[in-house]
Scaffold this motif. Structure first.
Motif, PDB file in Angstrom:
ATOM      1  N   ASP A   1       0.872  -1.171  -0.093  1.00 40.89           N
ATOM      2  CA  ASP A   1       0.055  -0.015   0.032  1.00 40.89           C
ATOM      3  C   ASP A   1       0.766   1.005   0.025  1.00 40.89           C
ATOM      4  OD1 ASP A   1      -2.165  -1.691   2.270  1.00 40.89           O
ATOM      5  OD2 ASP A   1      -2.527  -1.375   0.038  1.00 40.89           O
ATOM      6  N   THR A   2       2.306   1.050   0.167  1.00 43.37           N
ATOM      7  CA  THR A   2       2.998   2.350   0.155  1.00 43.37           C
ATOM      8  C   THR A   2       2.955   2.928  -1.173  1.00 43.37           C
ATOM      9  OG1 THR A   2       4.623   1.257   1.727  1.00 43.37           O
ATOM     10  CG2 THR A   2       5.378   3.013   0.145  1.00 43.37           C
ATOM     11  N   ALA A   3       2.694   4.268  -1.316  1.00 44.38           N
ATOM     12  CA  ALA A   3       2.388   5.035  -2.450  1.00 44.38           C
ATOM     13  C   ALA A   3       2.181   6.386  -1.869  1.00 44.38           C
ATOM     14  CB  ALA A   3       1.210   4.508  -3.343  1.00 44.38           C
ATOM     15  N   VAL A   4       2.141   7.422  -3.313  1.00 45.77           N
ATOM     16  CA  VAL A   4       1.630   8.560  -2.943  1.00 45.77           C
ATOM     17  C   VAL A   4       0.078   8.740  -3.265  1.00 45.77           C
ATOM     18  CG1 VAL A   4       1.681  11.027  -3.802  1.00 45.77           C
ATOM     19  CG2 VAL A   4       3.746   9.789  -3.687  1.00 45.77           C
TER      20      VAL A   4
ATOM     21  N   TYR B   1      -9.321  18.255 -12.088  1.00 43.47           N
ATOM     22  CA  TYR B   1      -8.768  18.829 -10.695  1.00 43.47           C
ATOM     23  C   TYR B   1      -8.350  17.482  -9.865  1.00 43.47           C
ATOM     24  CZ  TYR B   1     -11.732  22.847 -12.059  1.00 43.47           C
ATOM     25  OH  TYR B   1     -12.336  23.879 -12.591  1.00 43.47           O
ATOM     26  N   TRP B   2      -7.093  17.931  -9.373  1.00 46.15           N
ATOM     27  CA  TRP B   2      -6.186  16.792  -8.635  1.00 46.15           C
ATOM     28  C   TRP B   2      -5.770  17.524  -7.373  1.00 46.15           C
ATOM     29  CZ3 TRP B   2      -5.621  11.551  -9.878  1.00 46.15           C
ATOM     30  CH2 TRP B   2      -5.899  11.361 -11.147  1.00 46.15           C
ATOM     31  N   GLY B   3      -5.731  16.803  -6.176  1.00 46.43           N
ATOM     32  CA  GLY B   3      -5.164  17.335  -5.092  1.00 46.43           C
ATOM     33  C   GLY B   3      -3.696  16.914  -5.191  1.00 46.43           C
ATOM     34  N   GLN B   4      -2.873  17.549  -4.499  1.00 45.28           N
ATOM     35  CA  GLN B   4      -1.479  17.184  -4.191  1.00 45.28           C
ATOM     36  C   GLN B   4      -1.222  15.974  -3.452  1.00 45.28           C
ATOM     37  OE1 GLN B   4      -2.793  18.496  -1.670  1.00 45.28           O
ATOM     38  NE2 GLN B   4      -1.741  17.898   0.140  1.00 45.28           N
ATOM     39  N   GLY B   5      -0.266  15.214  -3.795  1.00 42.69           N
ATOM     40  CA  GLY B   5      -0.127  13.823  -3.088  1.00 42.69           C
ATOM     41  C   GLY B   5       0.204  14.051  -1.589  1.00 42.69           C
ATOM     42  N   THR B   6      -0.272  12.670  -1.098  1.00 44.22           N
ATOM     43  CA  THR B   6       0.177  12.689   0.395  1.00 44.22           C
ATOM     44  C   THR B   6       0.711  11.343   0.596  1.00 44.22           C
ATOM     45  OG1 THR B   6      -0.567  12.852   2.725  1.00 44.22           O
ATOM     46  CG2 THR B   6      -2.091  11.679   1.307  1.00 44.22           C
ATOM     47  N   LEU B   7       1.856  11.246   1.086  1.00 41.27           N
ATOM     48  CA  LEU B   7       2.748   9.860   0.855  1.00 41.27           C
ATOM     49  C   LEU B   7       2.192   8.986   2.104  1.00 41.27           C
ATOM     50  CD1 LEU B   7       5.238   8.317  -0.156  1.00 41.27           C
ATOM     51  CD2 LEU B   7       6.486   9.593   1.353  1.00 41.27           C
ATOM     52  N   VAL B   8       1.993   7.585   1.820  1.00 40.29           N
ATOM     53  CA  VAL B   8       1.706   6.755   2.679  1.00 40.29           C
ATOM     54  C   VAL B   8       2.884   5.575   2.637  1.00 40.29           C
ATOM     55  CG1 VAL B   8       0.199   4.940   3.354  1.00 40.29           C
ATOM     56  CG2 VAL B   8      -0.560   7.096   2.570  1.00 40.29           C
ATOM     57  N   THR B   9       3.578   5.580   3.637  1.00 40.83           N
ATOM     58  CA  THR B   9       4.455   4.493   3.723  1.00 40.83           C
ATOM     59  C   THR B   9       4.437   3.462   5.170  1.00 40.83           C
ATOM     60  OG1 THR B   9       6.408   6.382   3.155  1.00 40.83           O
ATOM     61  CG2 THR B   9       7.199   4.208   4.268  1.00 40.83           C
ATOM     62  N   VAL B  10       4.221   2.397   4.438  1.00 40.83           N
ATOM     63  CA  VAL B  10       3.868   0.928   5.299  1.00 40.83           C
ATOM     64  C   VAL B  10       5.513   0.291   5.563  1.00 40.83           C
ATOM     65  CG1 VAL B  10       2.763  -0.951   5.723  1.00 40.83           C
ATOM     66  CG2 VAL B  10       1.551   0.951   4.538  1.00 40.83           C
ATOM     67  N   SER B  11       6.072   0.271   6.760  1.00 35.97           N
ATOM     68  CA  SER B  11       7.326  -0.358   6.835  1.00 35.97           C
ATOM     69  C   SER B  11       7.360  -0.558   8.428  1.00 35.97           C
ATOM     70  CB  SER B  11       8.393   0.618   6.637  1.00 35.97           C
ATOM     71  OG  SER B  11       9.408   0.502   6.921  1.00 35.97           O
ATOM     72  N   SER B  12       7.935  -1.632   8.483  1.00 29.06           N
ATOM     73  CA  SER B  12       8.210  -2.166  10.041  1.00 29.06           C
ATOM     74  C   SER B  12       9.707  -1.748  10.453  1.00 29.06           C
ATOM     75  CB  SER B  12       8.322  -3.569  10.031  1.00 29.06           C
ATOM     76  OG  SER B  12       9.126  -4.214   9.099  1.00 29.06           O
TER      77      SER B  12
END
Length: 112
Positions: free
Chosen positions: A88-91, A101-112
């Motif tokens: 699921d790690t992605a912008v 119309y697009w929003g700016q990205g928000t980064l999701v990082t899934v990490s242990s």
């Protein structure tokens, strides 16, 4: 028109995050909204969408884990993400479907 996305961050596998997308200059309630994501080296994909009357659709790889919702009184669309996995790690970006119309990205990082 501006779409302001927020809520991304670093989370461990199995964790949860809630993304928000607040709009200004447009009434989201009349529009179909979507959350997209793009992982490094991959094509963008539509994760979830919600129609103006609340009908939702999800990508197969997030069904049962992600929930898209909207609060028209706050002109905001949400993406609740549970049981997050490494993949699921992605912008993540919000988008008013059928518009430019697009929003700016928000980064999701899934990490242990």
């Amino acid at each position: 028109v501006q779409l302001q996305a927020s809520g991304g961050g670093l989370v461990q596998p199995g964790g949860s995050l809630r993304l928000s997308c607040v709009a200004s200059g447009i009434r989201l309630g009349f529009n179909v909204m979507g959350w997209y994501r793009q992982a490094a080296g991959k094509q963008p994909e539509l994760v979830a969408r919600i129609s103006s009357d609340g009908i939702t659709n999800y990508a197969d790889n997030v069904k049962g884990r992600f929930t898209i919702s909207r609060d028209n009184t706050k002109n905001t669309v949400y993406l609740q993400m549970n049981n997050l996995q490494f993949e699921d790690t992605a912008v993540y970006c919000c988008h008013i479907i059928y518009t430019d119309y697009w929003g700016q990205g928000t980064l999701v990082t899934v990490s242990s």
